[in-house]
Design an enzyme around this catalytic site. Structure first.
Site, PDB file in Angstrom:
ATOM      1  N   ALA A  19       4.604  11.852  -0.097  1.00  0.00           N
ATOM      2  CA  ALA A  19       5.584  12.394   0.696  1.00  0.00           C
ATOM      3  C   ALA A  19       6.678  11.051   1.081  1.00  0.00           C
ATOM      4  CB  ALA A  19       4.861  12.995   1.673  1.00  0.00           C
ATOM      5  N   VAL A  23       5.534   4.910  -6.312  1.00  0.00           N
ATOM      6  CA  VAL A  23       5.138   3.474  -6.773  1.00  0.00           C
ATOM      7  C   VAL A  23       5.685   3.629  -8.143  1.00  0.00           C
ATOM      8  CG1 VAL A  23       3.049   2.001  -7.251  1.00  0.00           C
ATOM      9  CG2 VAL A  23       3.153   3.509  -5.189  1.00  0.00           C
ATOM     10  N   ASP A 132      -8.356   3.121   6.502  1.00  0.00           N
ATOM     11  CA  ASP A 132      -8.506   4.308   5.568  1.00  0.00           C
ATOM     12  C   ASP A 132      -9.282   4.094   4.176  1.00  0.00           C
ATOM     13  OD1 ASP A 132      -7.749   7.082   4.907  1.00  0.00           O
ATOM     14  OD2 ASP A 132      -5.984   6.449   3.539  1.00  0.00           O
TER      15      ASP A 132
END
Length: 453
Positions: A19, A23, A132
């Site tokens: 979003a 890459v 994360d």
């Protein structure tokens, strides 16, 4: 993009899309090497929060130097273009590996966990939390080298306060669900879930709404599946402890995992065909998330008032006029009073001797009696003289101290708490993450595209 970025980097193919950005695989026209370039979407670059997070990621990566961390090469800011150039890792991320090939063998999972823990140890020593840790952010290099931890988009410094905590609901630690900030022990919780999923092909908490997933983290523990050896399960269970203080440090995990590796099989088991079985978390005396190892301040949900027992204890300890002084200071105060009383008795006895034997007192030496001779029997006792002694009411010898434990646990946080939604829709029966990297946070491969960072 046909024109080379900054006149140097020629884009060749897209690796991942999210979003916030894309890459790309690109070639450095000066060195001839292949690189990975993360480019923010133009609309994201115009958002101060998104742009700030992008710059923070570049800064954090520049402070870290380890083979298991993707090295940044260049930061390009040109008009509405923001791009981060990094080393390209030729390989596949662990999430896609589990979907395409299946679970890892216990020995392979232990080795992967040891390498991942070593990387996180370096990050934590630098005062940084990844925030994360999940299979989609773990790259398995094609050349068989050590695993790489990628995507520092939500990384934060431990000393940072007042910032919202982001993460993926399937891998978020219970204390974060309760409203605390991310710490190094939250990354350790992620390691436990990565090991579980690497061995079973499933995340134990996945499925349903975000609220359902978050509630499971706080209330439930997975039951050990048959395919996980007890030696490895004991480490996983430690990592999944509800309270941060019950989890090991990341620095301790490499040696723990390598110690059990010789006992583990090199044969991978089958992925779980049914959702993992969960059991209630054990109830202990430490029912609140107030561990000494937790640095951030606990945010009490509005639905529950904070217990006042701790304030009561602190008030007693801080009050110097407390009616319960310790016994040691009392003994020290009574000693000089006792000596003074003995001296007074000696003086009175001497005066009585001189009066009874008929010697006249010398002027200016001893005063004439005032008509009331003080008898030793009327001498004040030590207790009467000691003005600092406690009142006659003594504290109970076996009095129980007020409990500092809250009467109930903080309630679950409402909403998603700013976390990235990676838990699937309500119809998800609990399989391993069906969405591929790139659908939540940029920096991971997309389905149908070559692997890489």
């Amino acid at each position: 993009m046909n024109q080379p970025l900054a006149g140097r980097y020629q884009f060749e193919s897209e690796i991942a899309r999210g979003a916030a950005g894309v890459v790309h695989r690109a070639r450095d026209l000066i060195t001839g090497e292949m690189v990975a370039i993360k480019v923010l979407h133009a609309e994201a670059a115009d958002e101060p929060v998104m742009a700030g997070a992008f710059l923070d990621e570049a800064e954090v990566l520049s402070e870290l130097n380890h083979p298991g961390i993707v090295r940044p090469r260049d930061l390009i800011i040109n008009g509405d273009v923001m791009a981060l150039v990094m080393d390209l890792v030729e390989g596949i991320d662990l999430r896609r590996r589990l979907v395409e090939v299946g679970p890892l063998s216990p020995a392979h999972a232990a080795q992967l966990g040891a390498e991942l823990s070593q990387v996180l140890s370096v990050i934590h020593d630098a005062g940084i939390v990844h925030g994360d840790v999940k299979p989609g952010n773990i790259m398995l290099p094609r050349d068989g080298g050590p695993v790489r931890l990628i995507d520092f988009g939500v990384a934060r410094r431990v000393a940072t306060t007042g910032c919202p905590t982001h993460g993926t609901p399937d891998y978020v630690a219970p204390e974060i669900v309760a409203g605390e900030s991310s710490t190094a022990k939250a990354d350790v919780y992620g390691i436990g879930l990565v090991l579980f999923e690497a061995l079973c092909g499933r995340n134990p908490y996945r499925g349903g709404s975000i609220e359902d997933v978050l509630a499971r983290h706080r209330s439930s523990l997975p039951v050990r599946p048959d395919g996980i050896p007890i030696e490895l399960w004991s480490i996983i269970e430690l990592c999944l402890a509800e309270h941060p203080g019950g989890r090991p440090e990341a620095t301790a995990l490499p040696s723990m995992l390598r110690a059990v590796k010789p006992l583990l099989s090199d044969v991978a088991g089958a992925a779980l065909s049914e959702p993992p079985v969960l059991r209630p978390r054990p109830v202990s005396a430490d029912t609140a998330l107030h561990s000494a190892d937790v640095t951030p301040t606990v945010v009490t949900p509005p639905s529950m008032e904070a217990p006042d027992t701790g304030e009561f204890i602190d008030a007693i300890l801080a009050d110097s006029s407390s009616p319960f002084p310790s016994q040691e200071p009392r003994k020290r105060r009574n000693t000089p009073i006792l000596v003074g009383a003995v001296g007074l008795l000696a003086i009175i006895a001497g005066l009585g001797f001189f009066v009874l034997t008929g010697f006249s007192s010398s002027p200016g030496v001893v005063s004439e009696p005032n008509g009331t001779e003080e008898s030793p029997l009327n001498t004040p006792t030590i207790e009467e003289t000691d003005t600092d002694s406690p009142p006659s009411q003594e504290p109970s010898e076996e009095g129980a101290e007020p409990s500092t434990e809250p009467s109930q646990e903080p309630g679950d946080s409402n909403g998603d708490g700013g976390m990235e939604d990676d838990s699937g829709d309500a119809s998800d029966p609990g399989e391993s993450e069906g969405d591929f990297p790139g659908e939540d946070l940029i920096g991971s491969p997309m389905p149908g595209s070559p692997g890489g960072n």
